[in-house]
Structures are given as C-alpha cells and as structure tokens.
Design a protein around this motif. Structure first.
Motif, PDB file in Angstrom:
ATOM      1  N   ILE A  62       0.855  -1.171   0.000  1.00 24.70           N
ATOM      2  CA  ILE A  62       0.000   0.000   0.000  1.00 24.70           C
ATOM      3  C   ILE A  62       0.897   1.229   0.000  1.00 24.70           C
ATOM      4  N   LEU A  63       0.619   2.147  -0.920  1.00 30.05           N
ATOM      5  CA  LEU A  63       1.409   3.365  -1.033  1.00 30.05           C
ATOM      6  C   LEU A  63       0.540   4.570  -0.686  1.00 30.05           C
ATOM      7  N   VAL A  64       1.043   5.435   0.162  1.00 27.59           N
ATOM      8  CA  VAL A  64       0.391   6.703   0.487  1.00 27.59           C
ATOM      9  C   VAL A  64       1.328   7.809   0.057  1.00 27.59           C
ATOM     10  N   ASP A  65       0.855   8.631  -0.877  1.00 27.83           N
ATOM     11  CA  ASP A  65       1.694   9.694  -1.435  1.00 27.83           C
ATOM     12  C   ASP A  65       3.017   9.125  -1.944  1.00 27.83           C
ATOM     13  N   SER A  66       2.906   8.005  -2.662  1.00 29.57           N
ATOM     14  CA  SER A  66       4.028   7.335  -3.348  1.00 29.57           C
ATOM     15  C   SER A  66       5.010   6.655  -2.396  1.00 29.57           C
ATOM     16  N   ARG A  67       4.686   6.578  -1.113  1.00 27.52           N
ATOM     17  CA  ARG A  67       5.578   5.906  -0.164  1.00 27.52           C
ATOM     18  C   ARG A  67       4.914   4.622   0.343  1.00 27.52           C
ATOM     19  N   ALA A  68       5.626   3.516   0.232  1.00 26.78           N
ATOM     20  CA  ALA A  68       5.102   2.236   0.678  1.00 26.78           C
ATOM     21  C   ALA A  68       5.064   2.195   2.207  1.00 26.78           C
ATOM     22  N   LEU A  69       3.910   1.837   2.757  1.00 30.36           N
ATOM     23  CA  LEU A  69       3.758   1.847   4.213  1.00 30.36           C
ATOM     24  C   LEU A  69       4.737   0.903   4.893  1.00 30.36           C
ATOM     25  N   HIS A  70       4.996  -0.238   4.272  1.00 30.98           N
ATOM     26  CA  HIS A  70       5.867  -1.222   4.924  1.00 30.98           C
ATOM     27  C   HIS A  70       7.315  -0.738   5.006  1.00 30.98           C
ATOM     28  N   SER A  71       7.662   0.275   4.208  1.00 29.06           N
ATOM     29  CA  SER A  71       9.042   0.773   4.214  1.00 29.06           C
ATOM     30  C   SER A  71       9.256   1.894   5.227  1.00 29.06           C
ATOM     31  N   LEU A  72       8.191   2.353   5.882  1.00 30.72           N
ATOM     32  CA  LEU A  72       8.310   3.467   6.817  1.00 30.72           C
ATOM     33  C   LEU A  72       8.805   2.996   8.179  1.00 30.72           C
ATOM     34  N   SER A  73       9.597   3.813   8.808  1.00 40.59           N
ATOM     35  CA  SER A  73      10.002   3.529  10.184  1.00 40.59           C
ATOM     36  C   SER A  73       8.814   3.769  11.111  1.00 40.59           C
ATOM     37  N   ARG A  78       3.943   6.958  12.466  1.00 39.24           N
ATOM     38  CA  ARG A  78       3.171   7.823  13.359  1.00 39.24           C
ATOM     39  C   ARG A  78       2.872   9.154  12.685  1.00 39.24           C
ATOM     40  N   PHE A  79       3.864   9.707  12.004  1.00 40.57           N
ATOM     41  CA  PHE A  79       3.667  10.978  11.305  1.00 40.57           C
ATOM     42  C   PHE A  79       2.634  10.816  10.188  1.00 40.57           C
ATOM     43  N   MET A  80       2.706   9.680   9.469  1.00 37.03           N
ATOM     44  CA  MET A  80       1.761   9.420   8.391  1.00 37.03           C
ATOM     45  C   MET A  80       0.336   9.348   8.928  1.00 37.03           C
ATOM     46  N   ARG A  81       0.158   8.709  10.091  1.00 39.97           N
ATOM     47  CA  ARG A  81      -1.187   8.589  10.668  1.00 39.97           C
ATOM     48  C   ARG A  81      -1.766   9.951  11.037  1.00 39.97           C
ATOM     49  N   HIS A  82      -0.900  10.913  11.334  1.00 46.03           N
ATOM     50  CA  HIS A  82      -1.392  12.249  11.668  1.00 46.03           C
ATOM     51  C   HIS A  82      -1.964  12.963  10.448  1.00 46.03           C
ATOM     52  N   ILE A 156      -9.068  18.157  13.639  1.00 48.25           N
ATOM     53  CA  ILE A 156      -8.264  19.095  14.431  1.00 48.25           C
ATOM     54  C   ILE A 156      -6.783  19.061  14.064  1.00 48.25           C
ATOM     55  N   THR A 157      -6.317  17.961  13.504  1.00 47.75           N
ATOM     56  CA  THR A 157      -4.897  17.842  13.142  1.00 47.75           C
ATOM     57  C   THR A 157      -4.637  18.216  11.680  1.00 47.75           C
ATOM     58  N   ASN A 158      -5.659  18.793  11.012  1.00 44.98           N
ATOM     59  CA  ASN A 158      -5.535  19.201   9.606  1.00 44.98           C
ATOM     60  C   ASN A 158      -5.106  18.039   8.702  1.00 44.98           C
ATOM     61  N   PRO A 159      -5.876  16.958   8.694  1.00 44.59           N
ATOM     62  CA  PRO A 159      -5.477  15.787   7.906  1.00 44.59           C
ATOM     63  C   PRO A 159      -5.659  16.011   6.407  1.00 44.59           C
TER      64      PRO A 159
END
Length: 339
Positions: A62-73, A78-82, A156-159
């Motif tokens: 799964i890619l969010v904004d061209s970044r694969a979720l499994h590759s994130l630290s 946590r930053f992505m979830r915000h 509230i977190t401007n998602p």
C-alpha cells in the motif's frame, strides 16, 4: 494519492486460512470522495484500516503519497497517521471527558503547545456546529452531536485524508443526512480525500462521487455513483439498487424501463412526440426520480403497445434515454436485498 497493489489479507482461524481481502488493486486520487459499499464481512473495514497502517497486508503493498507503508520507520508511520483523520460508527469518545477534552487528546498526540489548543478547538467546534457544547460530556449529547465531536477530533490535526467507517449507520435518516451535508461542506472547504465505508447505498447517493463495491474480500465493481444507477442489468449492482429504484414485480407484458438524466423527458416532450408519431399506446406502471449528488436521475416503467413499438423504442434511445426490456431480462426481480 493512495494505491493498493495486489493486496491480500489472510487470517488463520482454527488452523484454516480466511481470506479477508484478495488481490486488491485500487487507486484513490487526491481530493476524491470514494464510497466503499458492501455487506457485512465484505472486507471494507479491513481495507480501510490498512490505509492508516492499523492492519498490515499479508501480500502486496500500500502506497500513500508514493511511499510504501511497509518501508516506513515507526516514527514515520506515526507521522503518516497524523495526516489521516478517522471517524467511527460508535463515536469512540471518552465518557469521563468533556467535548473539549476529547478533541484535545488529538492535539496532545501531535505535541501541539497548550497555548494553541483552545483557539484550535473552538474553531473546529464552530465549524461542526457544536460551539455551545464545548464543556458537555458525551452522555449529554445526541447521537448526531457525538458524531460531530468525532468529526471535529478527526479534523483538528488538519489531515489530508478522512477515513469514515460506517459513521452514519447508527443515526436516524434525518441526522445521517445532516452529517453527510457537513462532510460535503468540509470537503469543499479543505479538498480532503474522503474514503467512506458503508453498507447504506443512500449515503453513497448523497455524498460520494465514486463507488467501489466489495464482496467476499474482492472488488466487484467501480464506477461513478451516477453510472452505477444508470446500469441496472448487472446482478452485483442491482442487489443494492433494487430497494431504491423499484421493488415491485412486473406483472405486465411489453414493459420497458426508461432511465434518463435530468428533465430530458419534460424538456423535449419526448413521450408526447413518440405517442403521436408512432401511434403507440402507453401505460405508466411506475415512476421515480432520485437525486444522485446534485444530479436528478429518472426511472420510468412503461407498457408500450402497438405495431410500431420497436420504432418507438429506437426513437427513445436516439434521444439519449436508456431503455431496457423488462420482458427479456426481468431486471431487479428475484434479486436478494443487500444486508
């Protein structure tokens, strides 16, 4: 943009594999309002929870904004979830905290300075129409008000993305419509990407630009919401459309289903011209107009009799009207309702 590439999710239940999702390939563009429609157990919520990393796929990526979720630290996840706000069916509010405190939790999670919180919370409560409830507790709120608190907390977190999981299912129709209207206003103001999970086709009709149908962990259909209602000859889609469009059996011969967008029949006097020009007799069996977003969609069931019947039907089609023979296909009959 959110992308699913060959995504599957398999659980082992009593030593047997259960395929919650199978080979999902989807692209959700930025700024869209996508409805994901399906019965209980179709895999909708599993798919949604994969977007924010709460559930990891067994296969695919799964890619969010061209970044694969499994590759994130872990920190990057946590930053992505915000960037993602989530609204739930059962509100998920802390009963011992006020409206203010329930929303403040989200600001604390992203380390917003205390000096900035009050102004942000007051602004978002005004936006969702709950300024007067800022010091109320959840037990003092109606179901619609609780859901507005959930929306405020998500905003509230401007998602960039707003994930909605059956958020209108527990509400009465009037309150649900008010919540959907609020989401439309929010979308227009912020151009959020909204992913709306539901089993209620009425919610999709009112809110969503596109609809994805799911069944047994697979995507079975994707189209614009308007196009979904223009083609009733698909059994997978008719399951959802039958209760909305027409659920009375057709008991007459030579009955045709006419589907048209806008006021085309009235504007061009098409039926009057057809009757006069082709010398056919017409009996109206049933008529209905639906509002799909801001577009009016008409359904007319006619019995057309006369020797020039085929020419009359060809004329209707030339005018841009979809004409289906109920005799040949028996559309919408013997189809089970969606759960």
């Amino acid at each position: 943009m959110i992308e699913f590439k060959n995504v599957s999710k398999i659980y082992n239940i009593n030593k047997s594999p259960f395929h919650a999702l199978t080979d999902i390939n989807l692209t959700i563009p930025d700024g869209a309002i996508i409805g994901i429609l399906g019965k209980s157990g179709a895999g909708k919520s599993t798919l949604l929870r994969m977007v924010n990393g709460l559930i990891t796929p067994s296969q695919g990526e799964i890619l969010v904004d061209s970044r694969a979720l499994h590759s994130l630290s872990e920190r990057e996840q946590r930053f992505m979830r915000h960037t993602m706000g989530m609204v739930f069916q059962n509100f998920n509010l802390f009963q011992t905290k006020t409206v203010y405190q329930n929303i403040e939790i989200a600001l604390k999670a992203i380390a917003t300075p205390k000096s900035e919180r009050k102004a942000k919370i007051e602004a978002v409560l005004e936006q969702v129409g709950l300024s007067s409830k800022i010091h109320s507790y959840p037990q003092q709120l109606s179901g619609g008000e609780k859901q507005r608190v959930g929306i405020a907390r998500a905003l509230i977190t401007n998602p960039k993305y707003l994930l909605c999981d059956e958020m209108t299912s527990a509400l009465d129709p009037k309150t649900a419509k008010e919540i959907l209207d609020l989401l439309q206003i929010i979308h227009q103001q912020y151009r959020l990407t909204i992913i709306f999970i539901t089993h209620q086709i009425e919610a999709v009709m009112h809110l969503c630009q596109e609809v994805i149908l799911m069944e047994q962990g697979r995507v079975t259909h994707r189209s614009t919401t308007l196009d979904l209602f223009l083609h009733l000859d698909n059994v997978a889609t008719s399951t959802y459309l039958k209760p909305i469009v027409y659920d009375v059996p057709i008991e007459h011969d030579h009955v045709y289903q006419l589907i048209y967008v806008g006021a085309i029949l009235q504007e061009k006097s098409i039926l009057s011209h057809m009757i006069r020009h082709f010398s056919v007799d017409v009996n109206i069996i049933h008529a209905k107009i639906l509002l799909i977003g801001k577009e009016r969609l008409g359904y007319l069931y006619l019995q057309i009799l006369g020797k020039n019947q085929n020419q009359a039907i060809s004329y209707l089609r030339e005018q841009g009207i979809i004409v289906n023979s109920m005799e040949n296909t028996r559309l919408l009959e013997n189809i089970d309702y969606a759960n």
